[in-house]
Design a protein around this motif. Structure first.
Motif, PDB file in Angstrom:
ATOM      1  N   ARG A  37       0.819  -1.220   0.000  1.00  0.00           N
ATOM      2  CA  ARG A  37       0.000   0.000   0.000  1.00  0.00           C
ATOM      3  C   ARG A  37       0.850   1.266   0.000  1.00  0.00           C
ATOM      4  O   ARG A  37       0.322   2.381  -0.023  1.00  0.00           O
ATOM      5  CB  ARG A  37      -0.909   0.022   1.226  1.00  0.00           C
ATOM      6  N   GLU A 387      -7.171  -2.887   8.598  1.00  0.00           N
ATOM      7  CA  GLU A 387      -8.476  -2.240   8.725  1.00  0.00           C
ATOM      8  C   GLU A 387      -8.707  -1.792  10.168  1.00  0.00           C
ATOM      9  O   GLU A 387      -9.226  -0.699  10.423  1.00  0.00           O
ATOM     10  CB  GLU A 387      -9.583  -3.196   8.289  1.00  0.00           C
ATOM     11  N   PHE A 390      -6.804   1.349  10.786  1.00  0.00           N
ATOM     12  CA  PHE A 390      -7.476   2.518  10.209  1.00  0.00           C
ATOM     13  C   PHE A 390      -8.653   2.941  11.085  1.00  0.00           C
ATOM     14  O   PHE A 390      -8.847   4.127  11.363  1.00  0.00           O
ATOM     15  CB  PHE A 390      -7.963   2.206   8.800  1.00  0.00           C
ATOM     16  N   GLU A 391      -9.444   1.956  11.533  1.00  0.00           N
ATOM     17  CA  GLU A 391     -10.617   2.266  12.348  1.00  0.00           C
ATOM     18  C   GLU A 391     -10.236   2.939  13.660  1.00  0.00           C
ATOM     19  O   GLU A 391     -10.971   3.782  14.172  1.00  0.00           O
ATOM     20  CB  GLU A 391     -11.398   0.984  12.646  1.00  0.00           C
ATOM     21  N   SER A 393      -7.803   4.920  14.025  1.00  0.00           N
ATOM     22  CA  SER A 393      -7.115   6.177  13.685  1.00  0.00           C
ATOM     23  C   SER A 393      -5.633   6.151  14.017  1.00  0.00           C
ATOM     24  O   SER A 393      -5.024   7.184  14.299  1.00  0.00           O
ATOM     25  CB  SER A 393      -7.789   7.369  14.403  1.00  0.00           C
ATOM     26  N   GLU A 396      -3.584   6.628   8.682  1.00  0.00           N
ATOM     27  CA  GLU A 396      -4.517   7.183   7.709  1.00  0.00           C
ATOM     28  C   GLU A 396      -4.865   6.100   6.692  1.00  0.00           C
ATOM     29  O   GLU A 396      -4.000   5.336   6.255  1.00  0.00           O
ATOM     30  CB  GLU A 396      -3.885   8.383   7.003  1.00  0.00           C
ATOM     31  N   ARG A 397      -6.130   6.017   6.359  1.00  0.00           N
ATOM     32  CA  ARG A 397      -6.594   4.957   5.468  1.00  0.00           C
ATOM     33  C   ARG A 397      -5.913   5.024   4.106  1.00  0.00           C
ATOM     34  O   ARG A 397      -5.809   6.093   3.493  1.00  0.00           O
ATOM     35  CB  ARG A 397      -8.104   5.039   5.293  1.00  0.00           C
ATOM     36  N   ASN A 399      -5.872   2.710   0.434  1.00  0.00           N
ATOM     37  CA  ASN A 399      -6.562   1.627  -0.274  1.00  0.00           C
ATOM     38  C   ASN A 399      -5.688   0.384  -0.353  1.00  0.00           C
ATOM     39  O   ASN A 399      -4.472   0.461  -0.527  1.00  0.00           O
ATOM     40  CB  ASN A 399      -6.951   2.067  -1.685  1.00  0.00           C
TER      41      ASN A 399
END
Length: 528
Positions: A37, A387, A390-391, A393, A396-397, A399
């Motif tokens: 990513r 994931e 990301f949830e 915080s 930063e998300r 893809n």
């Protein structure tokens, strides 16, 4: 890069997005996904990559017939999907394998056959082949050494098998090509906290004793059965007690010669006399018999089999194989510890009913812990871990999804031939890197067991190998296949390694380990 260059890179100032503790299937999977990513990733492993549970699997890439029987449809469906992804992304290390369940009672063929038809339906387009109901004659043609007396027929179905330790190396090396920094024999010694939050970790090069400080926005605790150690360190920094979340379960495997079941099909007994599952799996020219599911309280890096476990495997094998293996036939015994997730009120009893699914927890300080799960679903587990980051915080998300079609090192180019993983080991295990191995000194000098001098040099130069054990246990798999042969090669392998690395290859330590893999437990062996 050399090891010195890797540590020079580690010493550079700066902050990583992700620092991962643990170089097994889970940690390496997260490292690859995050690096793919574009995140800045560092991973530290206190021993060698896949030294623990991740090199001691039953070598199956499977949806889990056992989990289907337990009604865990979601886990089976996910695993079947991931099975196909893994077979596609590392075809030199993971391949389809047909299984046969012999039936000695008339109800077994329709009962298990219908269940396996459901298994096929759950796989859908990801199926590897249809389930077949077999006659007695056809069953014997697939499994020529099963007991013919009383045989009623059988069921054939498809799953996969793989080389677990070499797959772990492929994950590490693929992550490195995407910019991740991965270090074996680099032990995380502590967590760094600021303002009540985890902001990095301390680590130590186990070869030099040099200490390093790592700053990271997010720290992942992916240490398998050992996750509670870092959870407790995290809790202690905040003055709070942490309850253990792992209930270790021991799985024993016994290796014998392939002529006990000279077939390209694996044998599966779904329910033995005491309700356990028995496999007889052809792998790298030998036959793996197992496994067990025994609670264990200690967390030894090299756990030993209990006498009753070896007796169980040999006794149940004798019920199905016309030529029964004995203790004298054993080439190697190896044991893995499964990190099963403990319910809050569990008191450490039977582990057979504990979840095989993975669990991800985020502490108040932001330490992310992941444990449990299975090799087959390592990739989807990694997506789930990120994931969660990301949830919470912590990151930063960004893809993802890129690993679904990311070919691993060794499968990212033309592959000469495609021998089966059940065949004896050799150059084919390197996939598209075969020519790179052949280009090194000693390519024509065979040491034994399919291992050449050039393969040892390749392990040192490109596969992070530092010790004789690294080479004979996890770059080649000789310790797991034939411990006596592995021990006989230790001095030669050590001499080559020392030329390449300049460090002590730990020959004496490996010789002692090889003796343990041949050491049959007796009545004096007590459970701890």
């Amino acid at each position: 890069m050399t090891r010195q260059q890797l540590f020079a890179r580690l010493a550079l100032p700066g902050q990583y997005d992700l620092a991962i503790i643990g170089g097994g299937a889970t940690g390496l999977g997260v490292a690859l996904d995050a690096a793919a990513r574009g995140l800045r990733v560092v991973l530290v492993e206190s021993h060698d990559f896949a030294k623990g549970t991740s090199s001691r699997a039953t070598k199956l890439v499977h949806g889990g017939v056992r989990y289907l029987a337990q009604g865990n449809i979601a886990l089976v469906r996910e695993a079947l999907h991931e099975r196909t992804t893994l077979l596609r992304n590392a075809p030199h290390l993971a391949q389809p394998l047909p299984f046969v369940m012999p039936s000695y009672k008339r109800w077994e063929t329709p009962f298990y056959g219908i269940g396996l038809k459901i298994y096929d339906a759950l796989a859908g387009k990801a199926g590897l082949g249809p389930t077949e109901f077999l006659s007695c004659r056809k069953t014997l043609s697939y499994l020529p050494t099963v007991h013919p007396q009383g045989l009623k027929g059988g069921v054939k179905y498809w799953d996969g098998q793989f080389d677990d330790a070499r797959l772990a190396l492929a994950l590490a090396r693929t992550a490195a090509t995407r910019g991740a920094l991965l270090l074996n024999y680099c032990a995380a010694t502590g967590l760094r906290h600021e303002g009540g939050k985890v902001v990095g970790l301390s680590c130590e090069d186990r070869e030099t004793g040099q200490s390093y400080q790592i700053q990271a926005r997010c720290v992942i605790n992916a240490t398998g059965v050992w996750v509670d150690e870092f959870r407790q360190k995290d809790g202690a920094a905040a003055g709070r007690a942490v309850q253990p979340m792992v209930a270790p379960s021991q799985g024993v495997h016994v290796v014998v010669e392939r002529d006990f079941l000279p077939a390209d099909h694996a044998l599966l007994v779904p329910k033995t006399a005491d309700g356990r599952v028995l496999f007889a799996v052809p792998w790298l020219g030998k036959l793996i018999l197992g496994t067990t599911d025994t609670p264990r309280q200690d967390l030894d890096r090299e756990p030993r089999a209990f006498k009753e476990e070896v007796d169980f495997i040999l006794r149940e094998s004798a019920r199905y194989l016309s030529r029964a293996p004995t203790r004298a036939d054993i080439k190697s015994i190896w044991v893995g510890l499964r990190p099963l997730v403990r319910p809050p009120d569990d008191e450490g009893g039977n582990t057979k009913g504990l979840s095989r699914e993975h669990t991800v927890l985020v502490s108040r300080s932001g330490l992310v812990t992941v444990t449990g799960g299975k090799w087959t679903t390592y990739r989807s587990m990694a997506e789930g871990v990120l994931e969660k980051c990301f949830e919470a915080s912590l990151l930063e998300r960004v893809n993802g999804g890129g690993t679904a079609h990311l070919r691993l090192v060794g499968s990212d180019g033309p592959i000469s031939g495609r021998p089966k993983i059940s065949d004896v080991p050799g150059l084919h295990s390197y996939g598209s890197e075969q020519h790179a191995v052949l280009s090194l000194p000693g390519a024509q000098r065979q040491l034994g067991g399919g291992l050449s001098e050039a393969m040892v040099r390749f392990a040192a130069r490109h596969e992070y190998a530092r010790t004789v054990e690294d080479v004979l246990a996890r770059r080649s798999r000789l310790l797991f296949l034939d411990a006596r042969l592995a021990a006989s090669l230790a001095s030669e392998v050590g001499a080559i390694l020392q030329q390449e690395t300049g460090v002590d290859p730990q020959i004496a330590a490996f010789s002692g380990l090889a003796r343990q893999y041949l050491d049959l437990p007796d009545l004096a062996a007590e459970r701890t």
